[in-house]
Every structure is written in structure tokens, then in C-alpha cells.
Write a protein that holds these residues in place. Structure first.
Motif, PDB file in Angstrom:
ATOM      1  N   ALA A  70      -3.329  -4.122   7.348  1.00  0.00           N
ATOM      2  CA  ALA A  70      -2.114  -3.448   6.897  1.00  0.00           C
ATOM      3  C   ALA A  70      -0.916  -4.389   6.844  1.00  0.00           C
ATOM      4  CB  ALA A  70      -1.814  -2.262   7.805  1.00  0.00           C
ATOM      5  N   SER A  71      -0.843  -5.321   7.772  1.00  0.00           N
ATOM      6  CA  SER A  71       0.291  -6.240   7.814  1.00  0.00           C
ATOM      7  C   SER A  71       0.140  -7.417   6.869  1.00  0.00           C
ATOM      8  CB  SER A  71       0.482  -6.765   9.241  1.00  0.00           C
ATOM      9  OG  SER A  71      -0.630  -7.550   9.638  1.00  0.00           O
ATOM     10  N   GLY A  72      -1.101  -7.648   6.394  1.00  0.00           N
ATOM     11  CA  GLY A  72      -1.347  -8.813   5.551  1.00  0.00           C
ATOM     12  C   GLY A  72      -1.469 -10.096   6.338  1.00  0.00           C
ATOM     13  N   ARG A 207       6.748   0.605   8.272  1.00  0.00           N
ATOM     14  CA  ARG A 207       7.947   0.964   7.511  1.00  0.00           C
ATOM     15  C   ARG A 207       7.642   1.235   6.040  1.00  0.00           C
ATOM     16  NH1 ARG A 207      11.860  -3.789  10.046  1.00  0.00           N
ATOM     17  NH2 ARG A 207      11.929  -2.961  12.187  1.00  0.00           N
ATOM     18  N   GLU A 208       6.429   0.902   5.611  1.00  0.00           N
ATOM     19  CA  GLU A 208       6.053   1.107   4.215  1.00  0.00           C
ATOM     20  C   GLU A 208       4.894   2.106   4.157  1.00  0.00           C
ATOM     21  OE1 GLU A 208       5.271  -2.557   2.205  1.00  0.00           O
ATOM     22  OE2 GLU A 208       6.940  -3.607   3.197  1.00  0.00           O
ATOM     23  N   ALA A 209       5.060   3.123   3.313  1.00  0.00           N
ATOM     24  CA  ALA A 209       4.047   4.183   3.233  1.00  0.00           C
ATOM     25  C   ALA A 209       2.691   3.639   2.802  1.00  0.00           C
ATOM     26  CB  ALA A 209       4.516   5.271   2.261  1.00  0.00           C
ATOM     27  N   ALA A 210       2.695   2.723   1.826  1.00  0.00           N
ATOM     28  CA  ALA A 210       1.431   2.186   1.326  1.00  0.00           C
ATOM     29  C   ALA A 210       0.681   1.433   2.421  1.00  0.00           C
ATOM     30  CB  ALA A 210       1.685   1.270   0.134  1.00  0.00           C
ATOM     31  N   ARG A 211       1.427   0.718   3.247  1.00  0.00           N
ATOM     32  CA  ARG A 211       0.776  -0.033   4.330  1.00  0.00           C
ATOM     33  C   ARG A 211       0.303   0.901   5.434  1.00  0.00           C
ATOM     34  NH1 ARG A 211       1.310  -5.572   4.059  1.00  0.00           N
ATOM     35  NH2 ARG A 211       2.712  -6.330   2.422  1.00  0.00           N
ATOM     36  N   GLY A 216      -4.582   3.405   7.960  1.00  0.00           N
ATOM     37  CA  GLY A 216      -5.492   4.521   8.192  1.00  0.00           C
ATOM     38  C   GLY A 216      -6.849   4.299   7.556  1.00  0.00           C
ATOM     39  N   ARG A 217      -6.856   3.804   6.316  1.00  0.00           N
ATOM     40  CA  ARG A 217      -8.132   3.545   5.630  1.00  0.00           C
ATOM     41  C   ARG A 217      -8.949   2.495   6.359  1.00  0.00           C
ATOM     42  NH1 ARG A 217      -4.834   3.314   1.037  1.00  0.00           N
ATOM     43  NH2 ARG A 217      -5.154   1.050   0.942  1.00  0.00           N
TER      44      ARG A 217
END
Length: 344
Positions: A70-72, A207-211, A216-217
Motif C-alpha cells: 500500500a505504501s509503495g 490518507r489516500e482512499a486508493a491506498r 485491504g486487498r
């Protein structure tokens, strides 16, 4: 009639799509239920109890894997291939041991690196170290085999990467191994994108919905992946403990010296299932008398040179590179096991 055909077709598709690990779990339980019902119940209880015991480490492992995705943070891999010579080999070995790679797998990433002209020495260092250890693997190794074993496996991963990287660096000084890829190998797809166009990590990903959605995925994917492999491993461990005499394990893989560690290194190649599934199996073997050094050699050798990984390397690299890969893997795994046994 049409409904029957459609129903049969759906059943056929469902069977074909059944995950092979889940299928193996169901097959084992079904076979035990038919042939040895008490053992089926005992194996199921053993697997459930073992899963509950390792659950805290499993959740930690899942959280780490999801956070990295998620954080990259996996984009940091690109920094391992900046610089030159010995410094690049050391950085690549460290990053390979400590950083997970994308879901495309390490093979496309390696293809991208080599196709982009990155020298083989740091690529080999990363290639050898990356399958052995990552943060999620560290957490589960500590839970299954103890913190000392987890630290030893991490050091073995880094050492194996350094061994292979500096070995290639020495061999390549005369211009040998300048073109390691087989003809026609591509640039690595999404694995290569992380190296070609690295993006800075977003540590506060929530802080970002996509992340948040990606977290979760990835968490769900990790739970499913680790859960099914560990369930299979615990079922196999229960059968091993029930039917494999401890005296035989102790006789073959116990004690000091070169022989048990060399045998474990050789056995690790064809017998290895999965890095996570192997942990409970090795734990059970050590309980039955397997030497700790042999256990470490088995895990390291299996992770680097298992048959699926070896086939992928064969398809990607030229024969001399493939031979070096296996040679470094076997020699480094054997050395790791001997050193770990010596300090016990």
C-alpha cells in the motif's frame, strides 16, 4: 438436457479452477477419512491448534506485506541498483534479503534489470537473496522456529547474495557473462516498471482512499495465501510426526558434521513446497532430531533452487548463468548450514 449440460459444465469449470493447494488439503483429509478416520480427526485438530498458535505472527506477516504494497515501499528495490561495483553488490544483497518484490515475481524483475543493462553481479546478488527472506518471512520464521533461527536465515540470505554477487564480479572482469539473457527475453513487464520509473513511497498510505483499498486487498490476499499453505504444511507435519520414526530423522539429518547438512541441502531442492509451508515442516523435523544447521541449509537451498525457480532461471538466462546460479545456491546454502551448526 440443456440445464444438465450447463450444470455439468459449471461443475467442470469449478473443479478446474480449484486452487491446487486447497485441492491437496481436501484430498489429504478425504483420504484420511476413508483410510484412517482417527488420524483424520487428529490431523485436523493438529492443524487448527498450530494455526492458532502461529496466528499472532501470521497477522504480523500479513500486516507487513499489506503495508509494503500500500505504501509503495517495494519501489525502494530500484535503489539497490544505483552505484557501481562492490557497493552495488552489497546494496543489492541487502535489499534482496529485506525487501519483498511485486506480485509479478522476481523473475520478470530480473529480466527487466538484465535487459536494461544492469550488470549481472548485483542482479545475481539480489536474485539469490530475495527468495530466502523478506519482512513477512522473518516474522513467520521467528514464530515457527524462534528469533535466533530467523536472524540466522536473514544473515544467510545476505551472505548468499554477497557470495554470488562478488563471485560474478570476479568472473566477469575478463568480459565473460557480459550478455547473460537468452535471446528474445522481454523487459519484465510490471516488475521492470518499478526499476525503470521508481516512485517515492507514501508511508502514511491511509490518507489516500486508493491506498487504503490496496491495503485491504493485499491483506486479504496474504491471509488466503499464507493460510492455505500453512494449513497444508501443518497437515503434512501431523502425518510426519505420526508416521515417520524420529530415530530415522535423527540418524539421517541429526548430529554434527558435513553429511547431514549436505544431505539436507540436496533434499531441499526437490522436496521444497513453499517458503512459508516449509517452516512448520522444518520445525517438526528439528523436534524429531534434525540438526539446526541442516534445517537452515534445507530452507535456504529450497528457497533459492527449488525446481520451479530453477526452471524459471533456465528459461530466462543462458546455460552458464544457470550453472552459476545453482552452484552459488548449493555452496552458499551448505556454508550457511555449517556455520549455523558450528555456533550452536
Amino acid at each position: 438436457m440443456t440445464d444438465l449440460v450447463l450444470g455439468a459444465r459449471r461443475l467442470g469449470l469449478a473443479a478446474a479452477g480449484l486452487d491446487r493447494v486447497v485441492a491437496a488439503i481436501l484430498a489429504i483429509l478425504a483420504a484420511l477419512a476413508l483410510l484412517d478416520p482417527p488420524q483424520a480427526a487428529a490431523a485436523a485438530r493438529f492443524a487448527v491448534a498450530a494455526l492458532l498458535g502461529v496466528a499472532p505472527w501470521l497477522m504480523l506477516s500479513v500486516g507487513i506485506a499489506a503495508y509494503v504494497a500500500a505504501s509503495g515501499a517495494d519501489n525502494l528495490i530500484a535503489r539497490a541498483f544505483e552505484g557501481r561495483g562492490a557497493a552495488m553488490v552489497m546494496t543489492a544483497a541487502l535489499m534482496g534479503a529485506l525487501s519483498p518484490f511485486c506480485s509479478c515475481g522476481v523473475i520478470p524483475l530480473i529480466a527487466a534489470l538484465l535487459a536494461m543493462g544492469v550488470p549481472l553481479a548485483p542482479v545475481m546478488a539480489f536474485w539469490l537473496a530475495s527468495p530466502v527472506m523478506d519482512p513477512s518471512m522473518f516474522a513467520l520464521t521467528a514464530g515457527a522456529l524462534g528469533m535466533e533461527f530467523a536472524v540466522a536465515k536473514t544473515l544467510a540470505a545476505v551472505g548468499l547474495g554477497l557470495f554470488g554477487g562478488f563471485g560474478v564480479l570476479a568472473l566477469g572482469r575478463g568480459g565473460w557473462l557480459a550478455d547473460p539473457l537468452r535471446p528474445g527475453v522481454g523487459n519484465g513487464g510490471c516488475g521492470g516498471a518499478k526499476v525503470r520509473n521508481p516512485k517515492p513511497p507514501v508511508w502514511a498510505f491511509w490518507r489516500e482512499a486508493a491506498r487504503r483499498e490496496k491495503f485491504g486487498r493485499e491483506a486479504l490476499k496474504s491471509v488466503i495465501f499464507l493460510g492455505k499453505w500453512l494449513t497444508l504444511a501443518f497437515l503434512l507435519e501431523s502425518l510426519m510426526l505420526a508416521h515417520v520414526p524420529a530415530e530415522m530423522i535423527a540418524g539421517l539429518l541429526g548430529g554434527d558434521g558435513l553429511a547431514p547438512i549436505a544431505l539436507a541441502t540436496l533434499v531441499g531442492v526437490p522436496a521444497y513446497l513453499n517458503g512459508y509451508a516449509a517452516l512448520p515442516l522444518v520445525s517438526g523435523l528439528i523436534e524429531q532430531g534434525m540438526a539446526p544447521g541442516a534445517g537452515l541449509a534445507f530452507l535456504v537451498a529450497g528457497g533459492v533452487s527449488s525446481i520451479p525457480a530453477a526452471i524459471a532461471v533456465w528459461a530466462l538466462a543462458k546455460r552458464e548463468v544457470f550453472a552459476l546460479y545453482l552452484g552459488f545456491a548449493f555452496t552458499g546454502s551448505l556454508a550457511a548450514g555449517l556455520i549455523f551448526q558450528a555456533v550452536q
